[in-house]
Motif scaffolding. Structure first.
Motif, short mmCIF file in Angstrom:
data_model
loop_
_atom_site.label_atom_id
_atom_site.label_comp_id
_atom_site.label_asym_id
_atom_site.label_seq_id
_atom_site.Cartn_x
_atom_site.Cartn_y
_atom_site.Cartn_z
N VAL A 145 0.87 -1.16 0.00
CA VAL A 145 0.00 0.00 0.00
C VAL A 145 0.92 1.22 0.00
N GLU A 146 0.63 2.19 -0.85
CA GLU A 146 1.45 3.41 -0.94
C GLU A 146 0.62 4.62 -0.49
N LEU A 147 1.14 5.37 0.43
CA LEU A 147 0.50 6.63 0.82
C LEU A 147 1.38 7.78 0.38
N SER A 148 0.80 8.69 -0.40
CA SER A 148 1.57 9.87 -0.83
C SER A 148 0.75 11.11 -0.55
N GLN A 149 1.42 12.25 -0.47
CA GLN A 149 0.71 13.49 -0.14
C GLN A 149 0.11 14.15 -1.37
N ALA A 150 -1.17 14.39 -1.33
CA ALA A 150 -1.80 15.18 -2.38
C ALA A 150 -1.49 16.65 -2.12
N ASP A 151 -1.76 17.50 -3.13
CA ASP A 151 -1.43 18.92 -3.00
C ASP A 151 -2.09 19.58 -1.80
N LEU A 197 -3.39 -15.09 3.75
CA LEU A 197 -3.00 -15.59 5.06
C LEU A 197 -3.88 -14.97 6.15
N ARG A 198 -4.43 -15.83 6.97
CA ARG A 198 -5.32 -15.37 8.03
C ARG A 198 -4.60 -14.44 9.01
N GLY A 199 -5.22 -13.30 9.29
CA GLY A 199 -4.69 -12.38 10.30
C GLY A 199 -3.51 -11.52 9.83
N LYS A 200 -3.09 -11.68 8.57
CA LYS A 200 -1.96 -10.87 8.07
C LYS A 200 -2.48 -9.66 7.29
N THR A 201 -1.56 -8.74 7.01
CA THR A 201 -1.90 -7.53 6.26
C THR A 201 -0.79 -7.25 5.24
N PRO A 202 -1.06 -6.40 4.24
CA PRO A 202 0.00 -6.03 3.28
C PRO A 202 1.01 -5.08 3.93
N GLY A 203 2.18 -4.96 3.34
CA GLY A 203 3.15 -3.95 3.75
C GLY A 203 2.67 -2.57 3.32
N LEU A 204 3.24 -1.54 3.94
CA LEU A 204 2.81 -0.15 3.69
C LEU A 204 4.03 0.73 3.57
N TYR A 205 4.00 1.70 2.66
CA TYR A 205 5.04 2.73 2.68
C TYR A 205 4.45 4.10 2.38
N MET A 206 5.18 5.09 2.84
CA MET A 206 4.70 6.45 2.71
C MET A 206 5.78 7.29 2.04
N ILE A 207 5.36 8.10 1.08
CA ILE A 207 6.30 9.00 0.42
C ILE A 207 6.21 10.36 1.10
N ASN A 208 7.31 10.81 1.68
CA ASN A 208 7.35 12.10 2.36
C ASN A 208 7.99 13.12 1.43
N LEU A 209 7.37 14.28 1.34
CA LEU A 209 7.91 15.35 0.49
C LEU A 209 8.33 16.50 1.37
N LYS A 210 9.62 16.85 1.34
CA LYS A 210 10.06 18.01 2.11
C LYS A 210 11.01 18.84 1.24
N ASP A 211 10.66 20.07 0.98
CA ASP A 211 11.45 20.96 0.13
C ASP A 211 11.77 20.30 -1.22
N GLU A 224 12.23 17.32 -1.92
CA GLU A 224 13.00 16.07 -1.83
C GLU A 224 12.08 14.96 -1.31
N ARG A 225 12.13 13.79 -1.95
CA ARG A 225 11.29 12.69 -1.51
C ARG A 225 12.09 11.76 -0.60
N SER A 226 11.42 11.29 0.46
CA SER A 226 12.01 10.22 1.26
C SER A 226 10.90 9.21 1.56
N PHE A 227 11.28 8.02 1.93
CA PHE A 227 10.32 6.93 2.08
C PHE A 227 10.37 6.36 3.49
N SER A 228 9.19 6.10 4.07
CA SER A 228 9.11 5.36 5.33
C SER A 228 8.37 4.05 5.05
N TYR A 229 8.88 2.95 5.58
CA TYR A 229 8.30 1.64 5.29
C TYR A 229 7.77 0.95 6.54
#
Ligand code: ADP
Length: 305
Positions: free
Chosen positions: A13-19, A80-94, A96-101
């Motif tokens: 799952v990818e979370l990114s910042q909208a405008d 798989l029972r009780g499991k979830t997908p991985g997630l990451y977030m795209i952070n935008l600062k000045d 520059e993009r960085s990623f948190s997983y």
């Protein structure tokens, strides 16, 4: 005449910042991105399937629906029972993009835990695709299960493509990364590394050095990507540089390598001409880096030949 393409790995799952500051939800991951571009570039007589493991939660359901909507087969995805997908977030600062997983306990880490399911999916396919990230997220024993199945596919004469996609942070040590990436290459007929990563982490001083190092594991072809410089194809006889397409303004390089791989494979599988395939892939990747996000809609790629 079409065939069956199977990509193996983790989609997150990818979370990114909208405008407006809201978070936008998407789905992406290196091997999934490549499946997306292979789907966009191959005719309908080719099936593209994704192999991974997901949970039994609503987000896993949504991801499967998204893949299906994109024309990518999901029938062999393990739930798989009780499991979830991985997630990451795209952070935008000045700018520059960085990623948190958040992926340490994702369902995909168990994608190779059921060896029979894995074998069945690989045996049912003509072309296999995996990456160093696929190997990095697996428990070591499961990585060896996957590699054994891929070596069987290679021995059976199937095309097995591997992008080393070096991510030291996903590995317990640099030693482990070197060992397992080399094993990945041993299971492949086509290796598709990025030169900047290989130079940093394997100490290659030139593209021919990268080609030589991977060829020793028995791959028939190495395609070394090198950003704006283009890609070099080494087939054991010749080394051919196929230039990149000049881009006036690079907007977002996310998925440049993944889209190149998907487009290269799509073209190569139809025409068996690696130089022409790299030329086509350079055009697709050039389009992708002029758009935001990992996944550019097939409509925007349609006119590219
Ligand atoms: P990765 O994303 O795996 O690091 P590269 O950066 O080498 O891969 O890029 C993959 C491909 O994308 C290149 O071979 C090239 O075709 C294209 N590409 C990447 N950066 C540029 C650029 N600045 N201009 C034109 N094409 C590019």
């Amino acid at each position: 005449m079409g065939g069956r393409f199977l990509s193996i790995g983790e989609c997150m799952v990818e979370l990114s910042q909208a405008d407006d500051g809201h978070l936008r939800k998407g789905f992406a991951g290196d091997t999934f991105n490549t499946a997306w571009y292979a789907r966009a570039c191959l005719p309908a007589d080719w099936s593209i399937d994704y192999f991974t493991a997901l949970g039994d939660d609503a987000m896993s359901d949504e991801m499967i629906a998204f893949m299906g909507g994109a024309g990518i087969g999901t029938a062999s995805i393990r739930r798989l029972r009780g499991k979830t997908p991985g997630l990451y977030m795209i952070n935008l600062k000045d700018g520059e993009r960085s990623f948190s997983y958040w992926r340490d306990s994702s369902a995909a880490r168990q994608l190779a835990a059921d060896g029979d399911a894995l074998r069945a999916a690989i045996e049912a396919s003509d072309v296999l695709y995996f990456s160093g990230i696929t190997l990095a997220i697996l428990p070591r024993e499961d990585a060896f299960t996957l590699l054994a199945e891929l070596r069987r596919a290679k021995a059976a004469g199937k095309l097995v493509a591997f992008d080393p996609n070096l991510r030291p942070r996903l590995w317990s040590s640099l030693d482990a990364m070197h060992t397992m990436i080399s094993e990945g290459a041993r299971a492949a007929t086509l290796v598709m590394p990025s030169f900047d990563d290989e130079a940093v982490h394997f100490g290659d001083d030139s593209i021919p050095a990268t080609i030589r190092r991977y060829r020793q594991y028995g791959a028939q072809m190495i395609v070394v990507k090198n950003g704006a410089e283009g890609a070099t194809i080494g087939d054991g006889t010749d080394e051919t540089l196929v230039p990149a397409v000049k881009v006036a303004k690079v907007v977002d390089t996310t998925s440049a390598g993944d889209s190149f791989n998907g487009a290269f494979l799509a073209h190569y599988l139809q025409h068996q001409d690696a130089v022409a395939a790299a030329g086509f892939a350079a055009k697709i990747a050039a389009k992708v880096i002029q758009e935001y996000g990992a996944l550019v809609s097939p409509e925007k790629l349609k006119s590219i030949r």
